[in-house]
Design an enzyme around this catalytic site. Structure first.
Site, PDB file in Angstrom:
ATOM      1  N   SER A 127      -2.608 -17.950 -11.387  1.00 21.09           N
ATOM      2  CA  SER A 127      -2.371 -16.871 -10.432  1.00 21.09           C
ATOM      3  C   SER A 127      -0.933 -16.404 -10.488  1.00 21.09           C
ATOM      4  O   SER A 127      -0.008 -17.183 -10.781  1.00 21.09           O
ATOM      5  CB  SER A 127      -2.669 -17.418  -9.035  1.00 21.09           C
ATOM      6  OG  SER A 127      -2.144 -16.579  -8.040  1.00 21.09           O
ATOM      7  N   TYR A 152      -1.873 -24.650  -2.274  1.00 22.65           N
ATOM      8  CA  TYR A 152      -2.727 -23.891  -3.203  1.00 22.65           C
ATOM      9  C   TYR A 152      -1.908 -23.438  -4.419  1.00 22.65           C
ATOM     10  O   TYR A 152      -2.280 -23.671  -5.566  1.00 22.65           O
ATOM     11  CB  TYR A 152      -3.346 -22.677  -2.486  1.00 22.65           C
ATOM     12  CG  TYR A 152      -3.810 -21.598  -3.425  1.00 22.65           C
ATOM     13  CD1 TYR A 152      -5.024 -21.711  -4.099  1.00 22.65           C
ATOM     14  CD2 TYR A 152      -3.017 -20.464  -3.677  1.00 22.65           C
ATOM     15  CE1 TYR A 152      -5.437 -20.723  -4.984  1.00 22.65           C
ATOM     16  CE2 TYR A 152      -3.424 -19.480  -4.561  1.00 22.65           C
ATOM     17  CZ  TYR A 152      -4.628 -19.609  -5.208  1.00 22.65           C
ATOM     18  OH  TYR A 152      -5.026 -18.636  -6.089  1.00 22.65           O
ATOM     19  N   LYS A 156      -1.896 -24.500  -8.638  1.00 20.74           N
ATOM     20  CA  LYS A 156      -1.941 -23.604  -9.809  1.00 20.74           C
ATOM     21  C   LYS A 156      -0.832 -23.998 -10.792  1.00 20.74           C
ATOM     22  O   LYS A 156      -1.054 -24.086 -11.993  1.00 20.74           O
ATOM     23  CB  LYS A 156      -1.793 -22.139  -9.378  1.00 20.74           C
ATOM     24  CG  LYS A 156      -2.988 -21.598  -8.613  1.00 20.74           C
ATOM     25  CD  LYS A 156      -4.246 -21.544  -9.474  1.00 20.74           C
ATOM     26  CE  LYS A 156      -5.477 -21.129  -8.711  1.00 20.74           C
ATOM     27  NZ  LYS A 156      -6.742 -21.431  -9.409  1.00 20.74           N
TER      28      LYS A 156
HETATM   29  N1  UFG Z   1      -3.037  -7.398   3.778  1.00 17.41           N
HETATM   30  C1  UFG Z   1      -3.077  -6.674   4.957  1.00 17.41           C
HETATM   31  N2  UFG Z   1      -4.106  -6.893   5.812  1.00 17.41           N
HETATM   32  C2  UFG Z   1      -5.096  -7.798   5.555  1.00 17.41           C
HETATM   33  C3  UFG Z   1      -5.046  -8.549   4.357  1.00 17.41           C
HETATM   34  C4  UFG Z   1      -3.988  -8.320   3.493  1.00 17.41           C
HETATM   35  O1  UFG Z   1      -2.213  -5.845   5.235  1.00 17.41           O
HETATM   36  O2  UFG Z   1      -5.999  -7.974   6.390  1.00 17.41           O
HETATM   37  C5  UFG Z   1      -1.945  -7.147   2.840  1.00 17.41           C
HETATM   38  C6  UFG Z   1      -1.078  -8.370   2.582  1.00 17.41           C
HETATM   39  O3  UFG Z   1      -0.064  -8.455   3.553  1.00 17.41           O
HETATM   40  C7  UFG Z   1      -0.575  -8.092   1.169  1.00 17.41           C
HETATM   41  C8  UFG Z   1      -1.706  -7.293   0.508  1.00 17.41           C
HETATM   42  O4  UFG Z   1      -2.490  -6.809   1.591  1.00 17.41           O
HETATM   43  O5  UFG Z   1       0.545  -7.276   1.242  1.00 17.41           O
HETATM   44  C9  UFG Z   1      -2.589  -8.137  -0.388  1.00 17.41           C
HETATM   45  O6  UFG Z   1      -3.019  -9.267   0.342  1.00 17.41           O
HETATM   46  P1  UFG Z   1      -4.173 -10.231  -0.187  1.00 17.41           P
HETATM   47  O7  UFG Z   1      -4.360 -11.295   0.836  1.00 17.41           O
HETATM   48  O8  UFG Z   1      -5.363  -9.430  -0.584  1.00 17.41           O
HETATM   49  O9  UFG Z   1      -3.546 -10.787  -1.505  1.00 17.41           O
HETATM   50  P2  UFG Z   1      -2.207 -11.618  -1.706  1.00 17.41           P
HETATM   51  O10 UFG Z   1      -1.349 -10.778  -2.602  1.00 17.41           O
HETATM   52  O11 UFG Z   1      -1.608 -12.113  -0.467  1.00 17.41           O
HETATM   53  O12 UFG Z   1      -2.838 -12.876  -2.381  1.00 17.41           O
HETATM   54  C10 UFG Z   1      -2.864 -13.011  -3.706  1.00 17.41           C
HETATM   55  C11 UFG Z   1      -4.064 -13.862  -4.128  1.00 17.41           C
HETATM   56  C12 UFG Z   1      -3.882 -15.296  -3.706  1.00 17.41           C
HETATM   57  C13 UFG Z   1      -2.511 -15.768  -4.097  1.00 17.41           C
HETATM   58  C14 UFG Z   1      -1.479 -14.887  -3.461  1.00 17.41           C
HETATM   59  C15 UFG Z   1      -0.097 -15.372  -3.733  1.00 17.41           C
HETATM   60  O13 UFG Z   1      -5.270 -13.359  -3.557  1.00 17.41           O
HETATM   61  O14 UFG Z   1      -4.853 -16.063  -4.364  1.00 17.41           O
HETATM   62  O15 UFG Z   1      -1.649 -13.595  -4.000  1.00 17.41           O
HETATM   63  O16 UFG Z   1       0.858 -14.537  -3.266  1.00 17.41           O
HETATM   64  F1  UFG Z   1      -2.264 -17.010  -3.707  1.00 17.41           F
END
Ligand code: UFG
Length: 345
Positions: A127, A152, A156
């Site tokens: 990831s 988590y 990785k």
């Molecule tokens: N977000 C929102 N509202 C939500 C969910 C997410 O605004 O309800 C925003 C988050 O703040 C972020 C973006 O959308 O800015 C993406 O969020 P995700 O949760 O979809 O994805 P992430 O980038 O946080 O997560 C990804 C992978 C994980 C990994 C993580 C590490 O899905 O497996 O990156 O940073 F661990």
């Protein structure tokens, strides 16, 4: 005879899309899953899409060393794609032992059996989380990894290192294990058939399932976490990669291993689009392409979020001969079609 690929965690979101693409590329597949975070919906979808109801499915837990060993005895396995792992960042902070045990032991069992059965090619699903809050963007595979901010993320990094070390230790012996780690950015969307897609249990953590569940009426309102970041519109930037494009990268990587094209015993590739998209842009694009209005509001930042991350994908483009193709609009339309399919609409 077709080469056989073991897909551990193959009934899940990414695993099911990868299984479809492997079969389309002419590989035989055996799917192993303990069904801890999914049901048979996606595997049934895989059977429908491929028209193959003979894909072997083994309900086993990869933490069970004897069960993994039996898998390697029962099937001639040429390559493994290892997805079987827990993946919720927040849960991993609350339950670190559960995460370390599950994510590390399952991978060790796979590597051990692979070695015992004369060696194997192993693809590990890593990831972009390994980069943390990188200073220089986009990140290349040479960008230093930063200390993980969750168990988590740590699993990785640890599994990447385990694979690297196992490859190094076996390189000179008969039981050659070659390894590739694919570092995914943000996988989103669903198969164009709308027969397989993401199936979160409970309240989704990730953005796109939260968007589609809000649009269908399962959730009242999407919270956008933070609009005060130093980005153009104040929301976070991510590299959203279409799930089918991501799946095709796995086929390219497996073929590279099986066709003897690797330049090193252990290789790493970023799998993304190379394009940063803000949360607000994604929400707006979803509304536009699907012709609807989404109920959303801006709330405080989510702890642990990085402001921005996107990939330099040149290595994967050049070495794997792979490139992300679907537009973000196509991907968001597929995510919506899948949510409607689930709702029977
Ligand atoms: N977000 C929102 N509202 C939500 C969910 C997410 O605004 O309800 C925003 C988050 O703040 C972020 C973006 O959308 O800015 C993406 O969020 P995700 O949760 O979809 O994805 P992430 O980038 O946080 O997560 C990804 C992978 C994980 C990994 C993580 C590490 O899905 O497996 O990156 O940073 F661990």
């Amino acid at each position: 005879m077709a080469k056989r690929v073991l897909v551990s965690g193959g009934a899940g979101y990414i695993g099911s899309h990868v299984t479809v693409e492997l079969i389309a590329a002419g590989y035989d597949v055996v799917v192993a899953d303990n069904m801890s975070n999914c049901d048979m919906t996606c595997f049934e979808g895989v059977r429908k899409i491929t028209g193959r109801d003979d894909i072997p499915f083994e309900q086993i837990d990869c933490c069970d060393a004897a069960a993994v060993e039996k898998l390697f005895t029962d099937y001639q396995i040429d390559a493994v794609i290892h997805f079987a792992a827990f993946k919720a960042v927040g849960e991993s902070v609350a339950k670190p032992i559960m995460y370390y045990r599950n994510n590390l032991v399952s991978f060790l069992n796979i590597l051990e059996s692979a070695g015992r059965h004369g060696g194997c090619n192993v693809l590990f699903s890593s990831s972009a989380t390994v980069y943390g809050e990188a200073e220089d963007l986009p990140v290349t595979e040479k960008t230093p990894r930063l200390p993980a901010t969750s168990p988590y993320g740590n699993t990785k990094q640890m599994c990447e290192d385990i694979l690297r070390d196992v490859v190094a230790a076996t390189a000179s012996s008969q039981g050659v294990i070659k390894g590739i780690a694919l570092r995914y950015f943000n996988p989103i969307g669903a198969h164009p058939s709308a027969l397989i897609g993401e199936l979160p249990r409970g309240v989704p953590n990730n953005l796109v399932p939260f968007i589609t569940q809000t649009a269908i009426g399962k959730r009242e309102c999407l919270s956008i976490f933070g609009n005060d970041y130093p980005t153009e519109d104040g929301t976070c930037l991510r590299d959203y990669i279409d799930i089918v494009d991501l799946a095709k990268a796995h086929v390219a990587a497996v073929s590279r291993m099986l066709d003897g094209k690797m330049k090193e015993g252990y290789e790493i590739f970023n799998i993304g689009t190379g394009r940063p998209v803000s949360v607000y842009e994604l929400v707006t694009a979803f509304e536009k392409v699907n012709g609807l209005k989404l109920n959303y509001r801006f709330v405080d930042r989510r702890p642990g979020d990085v402001m921005a991350i996107w990939a330099d994908t040149s290595l994967a483009n050049e070495e794997l001969g792979w490139k992300a193709e679907r537009t973000v609009e196509e991907t968001l339309a597929s995510a919506w079609a899948w949510e409607k399919h689930l709702a029977g609409k």
